[in-house]
Motif scaffolding. Sequence first.
Motif, PDB file in Angstrom:
ATOM      1  N   VAL A  51       0.841  -1.187   0.000  1.00  0.00           N
ATOM      2  CA  VAL A  51       0.000   0.000   0.000  1.00  0.00           C
ATOM      3  C   VAL A  51       0.880   1.242   0.000  1.00  0.00           C
ATOM      4  CG1 VAL A  51      -1.765   1.232   1.309  1.00  0.00           C
ATOM      5  CG2 VAL A  51      -1.779  -1.256   1.247  1.00  0.00           C
ATOM      6  N   ALA A  52       0.562   2.188  -0.874  1.00  0.00           N
ATOM      7  CA  ALA A  52       1.274   3.460  -0.924  1.00  0.00           C
ATOM      8  C   ALA A  52       0.566   4.455  -0.014  1.00  0.00           C
ATOM      9  CB  ALA A  52       1.299   3.996  -2.352  1.00  0.00           C
ATOM     10  N   LEU A  53       1.358   5.089   0.836  1.00  0.00           N
ATOM     11  CA  LEU A  53       0.901   6.182   1.699  1.00  0.00           C
ATOM     12  C   LEU A  53       1.820   7.352   1.384  1.00  0.00           C
ATOM     13  CD1 LEU A  53       0.608   4.145   4.974  1.00  0.00           C
ATOM     14  CD2 LEU A  53      -1.269   5.337   3.898  1.00  0.00           C
ATOM     15  N   GLY A  54       1.413   8.187   0.447  1.00  0.00           N
ATOM     16  CA  GLY A  54       2.315   9.244  -0.012  1.00  0.00           C
ATOM     17  C   GLY A  54       3.497   8.607  -0.725  1.00  0.00           C
ATOM     18  N   ALA A  55       4.704   8.961  -0.309  1.00  0.00           N
ATOM     19  CA  ALA A  55       5.908   8.396  -0.915  1.00  0.00           C
ATOM     20  C   ALA A  55       6.326   7.082  -0.266  1.00  0.00           C
ATOM     21  CB  ALA A  55       7.051   9.396  -0.813  1.00  0.00           C
ATOM     22  N   ASP A  56       5.675   6.704   0.825  1.00  0.00           N
ATOM     23  CA  ASP A  56       6.025   5.484   1.554  1.00  0.00           C
ATOM     24  C   ASP A  56       5.222   4.297   1.045  1.00  0.00           C
ATOM     25  OD1 ASP A  56       7.776   6.891   3.243  1.00  0.00           O
ATOM     26  OD2 ASP A  56       6.130   7.405   4.596  1.00  0.00           O
ATOM     27  N   ARG A  57       5.782   3.111   1.210  1.00  0.00           N
ATOM     28  CA  ARG A  57       5.110   1.861   0.870  1.00  0.00           C
ATOM     29  C   ARG A  57       5.166   0.942   2.077  1.00  0.00           C
ATOM     30  NH1 ARG A  57       4.564   5.044  -2.486  1.00  0.00           N
ATOM     31  NH2 ARG A  57       4.768   4.916  -4.723  1.00  0.00           N
ATOM     32  N   ILE A  58       4.039   0.309   2.396  1.00  0.00           N
ATOM     33  CA  ILE A  58       4.033  -0.675   3.477  1.00  0.00           C
ATOM     34  C   ILE A  58       3.351  -1.943   2.976  1.00  0.00           C
ATOM     35  CG2 ILE A  58       4.119   0.997   5.364  1.00  0.00           C
ATOM     36  CD1 ILE A  58       1.142   0.557   5.790  1.00  0.00           C
ATOM     37  N   ALA A  59       3.811  -3.073   3.469  1.00  0.00           N
ATOM     38  CA  ALA A  59       3.219  -4.364   3.133  1.00  0.00           C
ATOM     39  C   ALA A  59       2.310  -4.790   4.276  1.00  0.00           C
ATOM     40  CB  ALA A  59       4.311  -5.393   2.900  1.00  0.00           C
ATOM     41  N   LEU A  60       1.118  -5.236   3.928  1.00  0.00           N
ATOM     42  CA  LEU A  60       0.138  -5.660   4.922  1.00  0.00           C
ATOM     43  C   LEU A  60      -0.391  -7.039   4.556  1.00  0.00           C
ATOM     44  CD1 LEU A  60      -1.936  -2.356   5.103  1.00  0.00           C
ATOM     45  CD2 LEU A  60      -0.261  -3.150   6.775  1.00  0.00           C
ATOM     46  N   ASP A  61      -0.551  -7.893   5.572  1.00  0.00           N
ATOM     47  CA  ASP A  61      -1.134  -9.207   5.297  1.00  0.00           C
ATOM     48  C   ASP A  61      -2.630  -9.068   5.043  1.00  0.00           C
ATOM     49  OD1 ASP A  61      -2.511  -9.136   7.774  1.00  0.00           O
ATOM     50  OD2 ASP A  61      -0.844 -10.102   8.796  1.00  0.00           O
ATOM     51  N   GLN A  62      -3.232 -10.127   4.520  1.00  0.00           N
ATOM     52  CA  GLN A  62      -4.639 -10.078   4.142  1.00  0.00           C
ATOM     53  C   GLN A  62      -5.544  -9.822   5.339  1.00  0.00           C
ATOM     54  OE1 GLN A  62      -6.315 -13.668   2.510  1.00  0.00           O
ATOM     55  NE2 GLN A  62      -7.883 -12.533   1.421  1.00  0.00           N
ATOM     56  N   ALA A  63      -5.237 -10.407   6.473  1.00  0.00           N
ATOM     57  CA  ALA A  63      -6.080 -10.215   7.654  1.00  0.00           C
ATOM     58  C   ALA A  63      -6.106  -8.756   8.081  1.00  0.00           C
ATOM     59  CB  ALA A  63      -5.591 -11.090   8.797  1.00  0.00           C
ATOM     60  N   THR A  64      -4.964  -8.098   8.056  1.00  0.00           N
ATOM     61  CA  THR A  64      -4.900  -6.682   8.425  1.00  0.00           C
ATOM     62  C   THR A  64      -5.637  -5.830   7.395  1.00  0.00           C
ATOM     63  OG1 THR A  64      -2.801  -7.044   9.564  1.00  0.00           O
ATOM     64  CG2 THR A  64      -3.364  -4.770   9.001  1.00  0.00           C
ATOM     65  N   CYS A  65      -5.455  -6.126   6.112  1.00  0.00           N
ATOM     66  CA  CYS A  65      -6.159  -5.376   5.068  1.00  0.00           C
ATOM     67  C   CYS A  65      -7.670  -5.485   5.231  1.00  0.00           C
ATOM     68  CB  CYS A  65      -5.759  -5.895   3.689  1.00  0.00           C
ATOM     69  SG  CYS A  65      -4.100  -5.461   3.172  1.00  0.00           S
ATOM     70  N   GLY A  66      -8.140  -6.633   5.690  1.00  0.00           N
ATOM     71  CA  GLY A  66      -9.556  -6.829   5.900  1.00  0.00           C
ATOM     72  C   GLY A  66     -10.127  -6.053   7.065  1.00  0.00           C
ATOM     73  N   ARG A  67      -9.259  -5.502   7.905  1.00  0.00           N
ATOM     74  CA  ARG A  67      -9.702  -4.732   9.068  1.00  0.00           C
ATOM     75  C   ARG A  67      -9.582  -3.230   8.863  1.00  0.00           C
ATOM     76  NH1 ARG A  67      -7.737  -7.668  14.385  1.00  0.00           N
ATOM     77  NH2 ARG A  67      -9.512  -6.483  15.145  1.00  0.00           N
ATOM     78  N   VAL A  68      -9.168  -2.822   7.664  1.00  0.00           N
ATOM     79  CA  VAL A  68      -9.037  -1.398   7.329  1.00  0.00           C
ATOM     80  C   VAL A  68     -10.190  -1.010   6.415  1.00  0.00           C
ATOM     81  CG1 VAL A  68      -7.590   0.374   6.283  1.00  0.00           C
ATOM     82  CG2 VAL A  68      -6.521  -1.497   7.570  1.00  0.00           C
ATOM     83  N   GLN A  69     -11.120  -0.230   6.928  1.00  0.00           N
ATOM     84  CA  GLN A  69     -12.270   0.231   6.155  1.00  0.00           C
ATOM     85  C   GLN A  69     -11.859   1.451   5.327  1.00  0.00           C
ATOM     86  OE1 GLN A  69     -15.382  -1.201   6.093  1.00  0.00           O
ATOM     87  NE2 GLN A  69     -14.461  -2.822   7.332  1.00  0.00           N
TER      88      GLN A  69
END
Length: 73
Positions: A51-69
Motif C-alpha cells: 500500500v502506498a501512503l504518499g511516498a512510503d510503501r508498506i506491506a500488509l497481510d490479508q487479515a490486516t487489510c480486511g480490518r481497514v475500512q
Amino acid sequence: MTLALLPVGLDAVVAHVNVDGPLGARLAELGLRPGAHVRTTHTAAAGARVVALGADRIALDQATCGRVQISLP
C-alpha cells in the motif's frame, strides 16, 4: 469496503482502522489512520498487499487489510 478488496491502482481514503494494540499503534505511526489517502500498488501471495501512503510503501497481510475500512474519493 475494506483495503483487502481495493483493486490495484485505485485511490481510497481510510475511514476506520479496526486494529488494536501494538500493531494498531504501529500502523498509525506509519500513517495508516482515518483520513489517510492510500493506493494499492501490488498484491502478493495469500492476499497480502503493498500500500502506498504518499511516498512510503508498506506491506500488509490479508487479515490486516480486511480490518481497514476505506471509502473511494
